[in-house]
Motif scaffolding. Structure first.
Motif, PDB file in Angstrom:
ATOM      1  N   ARG A 168       0.831  -1.210   0.000  1.00  0.00           N
ATOM      2  CA  ARG A 168       0.000   0.000   0.000  1.00  0.00           C
ATOM      3  C   ARG A 168       0.860   1.253   0.000  1.00  0.00           C
ATOM      4  NH1 ARG A 168      -3.980  -0.177   4.774  1.00  0.00           N
ATOM      5  NH2 ARG A 168      -2.692  -1.855   5.607  1.00  0.00           N
ATOM      6  N   ARG A 169       1.950   1.224   0.736  1.00  0.00           N
ATOM      7  CA  ARG A 169       2.833   2.398   0.752  1.00  0.00           C
ATOM      8  C   ARG A 169       3.505   2.589  -0.596  1.00  0.00           C
ATOM      9  NH1 ARG A 169       5.123   1.715   6.957  1.00  0.00           N
ATOM     10  NH2 ARG A 169       3.461   2.963   7.912  1.00  0.00           N
ATOM     11  N   ARG A 170       3.829   1.489  -1.249  1.00  0.00           N
ATOM     12  CA  ARG A 170       4.404   1.616  -2.596  1.00  0.00           C
ATOM     13  C   ARG A 170       3.392   2.237  -3.556  1.00  0.00           C
ATOM     14  NH1 ARG A 170       5.252  -1.961  -7.233  1.00  0.00           N
ATOM     15  NH2 ARG A 170       4.390  -3.777  -6.166  1.00  0.00           N
ATOM     16  N   SER A 207       3.912   5.867  -5.452  1.00  0.00           N
ATOM     17  CA  SER A 207       4.434   5.811  -6.819  1.00  0.00           C
ATOM     18  C   SER A 207       3.400   5.602  -7.915  1.00  0.00           C
ATOM     19  CB  SER A 207       5.469   4.673  -6.913  1.00  0.00           C
ATOM     20  OG  SER A 207       4.848   3.418  -6.676  1.00  0.00           O
ATOM     21  N   ASP A 208       2.143   5.316  -7.580  1.00  0.00           N
ATOM     22  CA  ASP A 208       1.183   5.072  -8.650  1.00  0.00           C
ATOM     23  C   ASP A 208       1.066   6.308  -9.541  1.00  0.00           C
ATOM     24  OD1 ASP A 208      -1.193   2.917  -9.231  1.00  0.00           O
ATOM     25  OD2 ASP A 208      -1.772   4.937  -9.846  1.00  0.00           O
ATOM     26  N   PRO A 209       0.942   6.121 -10.845  1.00  0.00           N
ATOM     27  CA  PRO A 209       0.863   7.282 -11.747  1.00  0.00           C
ATOM     28  C   PRO A 209      -0.413   8.101 -11.597  1.00  0.00           C
ATOM     29  CG  PRO A 209       0.580   5.217 -12.961  1.00  0.00           C
ATOM     30  CD  PRO A 209       1.032   4.850 -11.592  1.00  0.00           C
ATOM     31  N   SER A 210      -1.441   7.555 -10.956  1.00  0.00           N
ATOM     32  CA  SER A 210      -2.695   8.289 -10.784  1.00  0.00           C
ATOM     33  C   SER A 210      -2.837   8.783  -9.355  1.00  0.00           C
ATOM     34  CB  SER A 210      -3.894   7.393 -11.119  1.00  0.00           C
ATOM     35  OG  SER A 210      -5.104   7.970 -10.680  1.00  0.00           O
ATOM     36  N   ARG A 211      -3.118  10.068  -9.193  1.00  0.00           N
ATOM     37  CA  ARG A 211      -3.327  10.606  -7.860  1.00  0.00           C
ATOM     38  C   ARG A 211      -4.545   9.973  -7.199  1.00  0.00           C
ATOM     39  NH1 ARG A 211      -6.418  13.854  -5.073  1.00  0.00           N
ATOM     40  NH2 ARG A 211      -5.538  14.984  -3.300  1.00  0.00           N
ATOM     41  N   VAL A 212      -5.555   9.628  -7.979  1.00  0.00           N
ATOM     42  CA  VAL A 212      -6.755   9.013  -7.415  1.00  0.00           C
ATOM     43  C   VAL A 212      -6.397   7.706  -6.721  1.00  0.00           C
ATOM     44  CG1 VAL A 212      -8.989   7.989  -7.975  1.00  0.00           C
ATOM     45  CG2 VAL A 212      -8.263  10.089  -9.124  1.00  0.00           C
ATOM     46  N   VAL A 213      -5.552   6.899  -7.349  1.00  0.00           N
ATOM     47  CA  VAL A 213      -5.132   5.638  -6.735  1.00  0.00           C
ATOM     48  C   VAL A 213      -4.252   5.908  -5.527  1.00  0.00           C
ATOM     49  CG1 VAL A 213      -3.935   3.452  -7.129  1.00  0.00           C
ATOM     50  CG2 VAL A 213      -5.303   4.470  -8.955  1.00  0.00           C
ATOM     51  N   ARG A 214      -3.338   6.869  -5.649  1.00  0.00           N
ATOM     52  CA  ARG A 214      -2.476   7.193  -4.512  1.00  0.00           C
ATOM     53  C   ARG A 214      -3.306   7.642  -3.311  1.00  0.00           C
ATOM     54  NH1 ARG A 214       0.359  10.114  -8.489  1.00  0.00           N
ATOM     55  NH2 ARG A 214      -0.072  12.104  -7.453  1.00  0.00           N
ATOM     56  N   GLN A 215      -4.322   8.472  -3.568  1.00  0.00           N
ATOM     57  CA  GLN A 215      -5.161   8.955  -2.477  1.00  0.00           C
ATOM     58  C   GLN A 215      -5.956   7.814  -1.844  1.00  0.00           C
ATOM     59  OE1 GLN A 215      -5.350  12.069  -0.943  1.00  0.00           O
ATOM     60  NE2 GLN A 215      -6.536  10.814   0.476  1.00  0.00           N
ATOM     61  N   ARG A 216      -6.446   6.885  -2.663  1.00  0.00           N
ATOM     62  CA  ARG A 216      -7.180   5.744  -2.118  1.00  0.00           C
ATOM     63  C   ARG A 216      -6.260   4.925  -1.194  1.00  0.00           C
ATOM     64  NH1 ARG A 216     -11.506   2.347  -4.148  1.00  0.00           N
ATOM     65  NH2 ARG A 216     -12.190   4.171  -5.308  1.00  0.00           N
ATOM     66  N   ALA A 217      -5.021   4.724  -1.632  1.00  0.00           N
ATOM     67  CA  ALA A 217      -4.074   3.976  -0.802  1.00  0.00           C
ATOM     68  C   ALA A 217      -3.758   4.721   0.482  1.00  0.00           C
ATOM     69  CB  ALA A 217      -2.794   3.698  -1.600  1.00  0.00           C
ATOM     70  N   LEU A 218      -3.549   6.030   0.384  1.00  0.00           N
ATOM     71  CA  LEU A 218      -3.281   6.823   1.579  1.00  0.00           C
ATOM     72  C   LEU A 218      -4.452   6.769   2.554  1.00  0.00           C
ATOM     73  CD1 LEU A 218      -1.483  10.000   0.197  1.00  0.00           C
ATOM     74  CD2 LEU A 218      -0.575   8.404   1.882  1.00  0.00           C
ATOM     75  N   ALA A 219      -5.660   6.784   2.026  1.00  0.00           N
ATOM     76  CA  ALA A 219      -6.836   6.732   2.889  1.00  0.00           C
ATOM     77  C   ALA A 219      -6.881   5.422   3.668  1.00  0.00           C
ATOM     78  CB  ALA A 219      -8.101   6.905   2.057  1.00  0.00           C
ATOM     79  N   THR A 220      -6.490   4.314   3.035  1.00  0.00           N
ATOM     80  CA  THR A 220      -6.482   3.038   3.753  1.00  0.00           C
ATOM     81  C   THR A 220      -5.398   3.006   4.823  1.00  0.00           C
ATOM     82  OG1 THR A 220      -4.928   1.892   2.268  1.00  0.00           O
ATOM     83  CG2 THR A 220      -7.268   1.893   1.654  1.00  0.00           C
TER      84      THR A 220
END
Length: 685
Positions: free
Chosen positions: A489-491, A495-508
């Motif tokens: 999840r931290r990776r 590093s995901d190219p989409s901020r939407v995915v990065r934000q979803r991971a950060l939220a978890t």
């Protein structure tokens, strides 16, 4: 296309910018240091909102002398979603301008922070009715059960004084001057909180009967689904308003009480198809064997919507062989929409010999019917479905495979794991997503973990322009946390190219707010989007016309509160993106949905659009954007067939149908969008 005045279409809570006056702002207000024009400030706000960042002026815009700018900044702050702005918004609830307070209450609800509860509770006594309603809405989104009694009290205070029952008819949630907005928002809030006690206190009199005769009351009772609210539903079954009767039917389904079958029988025989539709669905949910006779009443109906619903009801009920011959006739119906409902019903009836039936009739030519067969096998046969499902994995159409994988997961349990692992890196994004969902479902029911599979699947999905599989994967690895999953999840978050995915991971991870990405909208484009406010430009509401075989659907787009979504829709339409696509999802009484290039719900344009939640309610004919989480809209749009208050504030509404709802009602899954013509106030294409 005729030119129209945009003020006539302004949603509730919008302050017309060309009429807003500069002057004394809120206490302690301060203007931005740059001498920006109103249009330049609006353009900057739009760019910041698109970048999902407070940096660059949001706090200063909230203190601007111009109340229209403060209002728009409050909306932007809620959409951006950064909790750092919450203290400033709490102060904004005391703004002297009513439109600013309305927008602020709505935005605090979008942010959903517990710390804003006291201020919102105080706002339940605001001098403005809409502010009070928005405060209720926000409290319900925060989700504190303790807010229910205060909302119920606010509802009773707002009720007009009458000698008898208050009867409300003909109200339109989409009207900017709707006089019932406060009462409706209070009821929706109580429904969202699932507070049966407070709803009963709000709408039932001392004699236990409803004091308000209105669809919104019955809708709230239906959504809560508590037997204590039965008097509201019972009164609704006798209403002359067909929408109220249909909501009452849905409510008795939610209660799942077989003793209500007598009431549902009366509604199944109603003269209005919409009421019959909901009554049949309720019979299916109740699940009593006696319900099959009620479904059989409409199995041969000339109304294909009712025929389909009757077949789906039979498929959900215990086996009843009396209707076999009539079901078989529908298996051969020329309309795939009917066949996709008839097959699950036949599988239910012929569960013991279904293999022979399938081999005799053979696979259907339409992939949607083959999808339905897979679901019907898992639902009716359980583990015995596996030998019939496994050959379906060789289907030439990858859109069938997600349904087969889901069915195998239900039918085989952990024994389906090897098959799901084999498909987790499939070339098709939809298949990968279904495999991930299946593995995650197996994890919830066992000690088995598939972390390594998830990691490899994530790597295989990085090149996808559609982020759906990666979002599904983030949700999967957020469950059953361990060190490996935490690292994954931290990776993803870093590093995901989409901020939407990065934000979803950060939220978890509960680790804050993702940094802004490079904005997708240029300042020049943003200025063009808000140029409708230029005095010399005139005010236009862009129009879109969907051409179908049944006729035209004309829609007005909302550049005021959904400029990004409206602009994207216009550009896709002008590029011919929608031409030849289908309406892939039709749920009678709910929505008609199209705009998916795959046709199965997994497709999109290769980019995502930021959500633009507003205070605009989803009434009949509202135009919204489908999504799979915040900021994941693309090209899939939907039109509501009836009011859908549970969508308010969760899905971007970017327009409404002006003419052609009769055409919308005729649409079936697979019907083609011949083309979409647009007129954006400048040119028609």
């Amino acid at each position: 296309m005729r030119r129209i005045n945009l003020f006539l279409l302004l949603p509730l809570g919008v302050l017309p910018l060309s009429c807003a006056t500069s002057g004394r702002g809120a206490p302690g207000s301060a203007s931005l240091p740059d001498p920006l024009s109103r249009i330049e400030m609006l353009a900057r706000l739009l760019v910041l909102e698109d970048a999902r960042t407070l940096e660059g002026g949001i706090p200063a815009f909230l203190r601007n002398d111009d109340p229209a700018i403060r209002r728009r900044a409050a909306v932007a702050a809620g959409r951006i979603g950064d909790p750092l702005v919450i203290p400033r918004l709490i102060l904004q609830l005391k703004d002297p301008e009513v439109e600013v307070r309305r927008a602020t209450a709505m935005s605090l609800g979008l942010l959903g922070a517990l710390e804003s509860t006291p201020a919102l509770s105080t706002a339940l006594s605001d001098v403005d009715a809409v502010v009070r309603g928005r405060a209720s809405e926000a409290l319900s989104r925060i989700g504190q059960a303790s807010s229910g009694p205060a909302i119920a009290e606010a509802f009773r205070r707002a009720l007009p004084r009458t000698d008898g029952v208050l009867r409300i008819r003909g109200d339109d949630p989409g009207r900017a001057d709707d006089p019932w907005v406060e009462l409706r928002l209070h009821l929706i809030a109580l429904a969202r909180l699932k507070d049966a006690t407070s709803l009963a206190r709000a709408v039932l009199g001392p004699d236990g009967r409803p004091v308000v005769d209105w669809w919104a009351c019955v809708w709230a009772a239906m959504r809560i689904g508590d037997a204590r609210l039965t008097p509201i539903l019972l009164a609704g079954t006798s209403a002359e308003d067909v929408y109220i009767r249909s909501l009452a039917a849905r409510g008795f389904g939610v209660l799942k009480d077989p003793s209500h079958l007598g009431i549902l029988r009366r509604l199944v025989e109603d003269h209005d198809p919409g009421v019959v539709l909901q009554a049949l669905r309720a019979v299916a949910v109740v699940g009593a064997p006696e319900g099959s006779a009620l479904a059989a009443l409409h199995m041969d109906s000339s109304n294909l919507t009712l025929r389909r619903e009757a077949l789906l009801t039979l498929a959900a009920l215990p086996r009843d062989s009396r209707w076999r011959s009539r079901v078989i006739q529908n298996v051969g119906h020329p309309d795939a929409w009917i066949r996709s409902a008839a097959w699950p019903a036949l599988i239910r009836i012929d569960a013991e010999e279904v293999g022979l039936v399938l081999s005799t009739i053979g696979p259907d030519s339409d992939w949607r019917v083959r999808q339905a067969v897979a679901g019907g096998l898992a639902e009716s046969l359980g583990e015995r479905a596996a030998p019939l499902l496994l050959p379906m994995l060789r289907d030439a159409d990858p859109r069938v495979l997600p349904a087969v994988l889901s069915a195998l997961t239900r039918a085989r349990g952990l024994d389906a794991a090897p098959t799901l692992v084999d498909h987790a890196q499939h070339l098709d994004m939809g298949v990968r997503s279904a495999a991930i969902e299946g593995l995650a479902a197996l994890e919830e029911k066992s000690e088995k973990r598939f972390t390594e599979v998830f990691s490899l699947t994530y790597d295989a999905s990085l090149a996808d322009p559609n982020i759906g599989a990666r979002l599904t994967l983030v949700d999967a690895v957020a469950k059953n946390p361990d060190e490996q999953r935490l690292a994954l999840r931290r990776r993803i978050a870093g590093s995901d190219p989409s901020r939407v995915v990065r934000q979803r991971a950060l939220a978890t991870l509960s680790e804050g707010f993702a940094p802004p990405e490079e904005t997708a909208i240029r300042i020049a484009d943003a200025r063009r989007a808000v140029s409708i406010y230029e005095p010399e430009a005139g005010l236009y509401a862009p129009r879109a016309v969907i051409i179908t075989r049944y006729g035209k659907i004309e829609m007005a787009l909302d550049l005021v509160d959904a400029p990004l979504t409206s602009m994207s829709f216009v550009r896709l339409a002008q590029a011919g993106f929608f031409n030849g696509l289908t309406f892939h999802r039709v749920v009678p009484g709910f929505v008609v949905q199209g705009g998916d290039p795959r046709g199965d719900g997994y497709g999109g344009p290769g980019f995502t659009i930021r959500c633009e939640y507003s205070g605009r309610p989803y009434g009949r004919g509202a135009l919204g954007m489908a999504l799979s989480g915040k900021d994941t809209s693309g090209s899939q749009f939907f039109i509501t067939l009836d009011p859908q208050p549970h969508l308010d504030g969760f899905y971007t509404q970017f327009g409404s149908v002006l003419t052609g709802m009769d055409v919308v009602e005729k649409i079936r899954p697979g019907d083609v969008i011949e083309r979409i013509d647009v007129f954006d106030g400048r040119e028609s294409r």
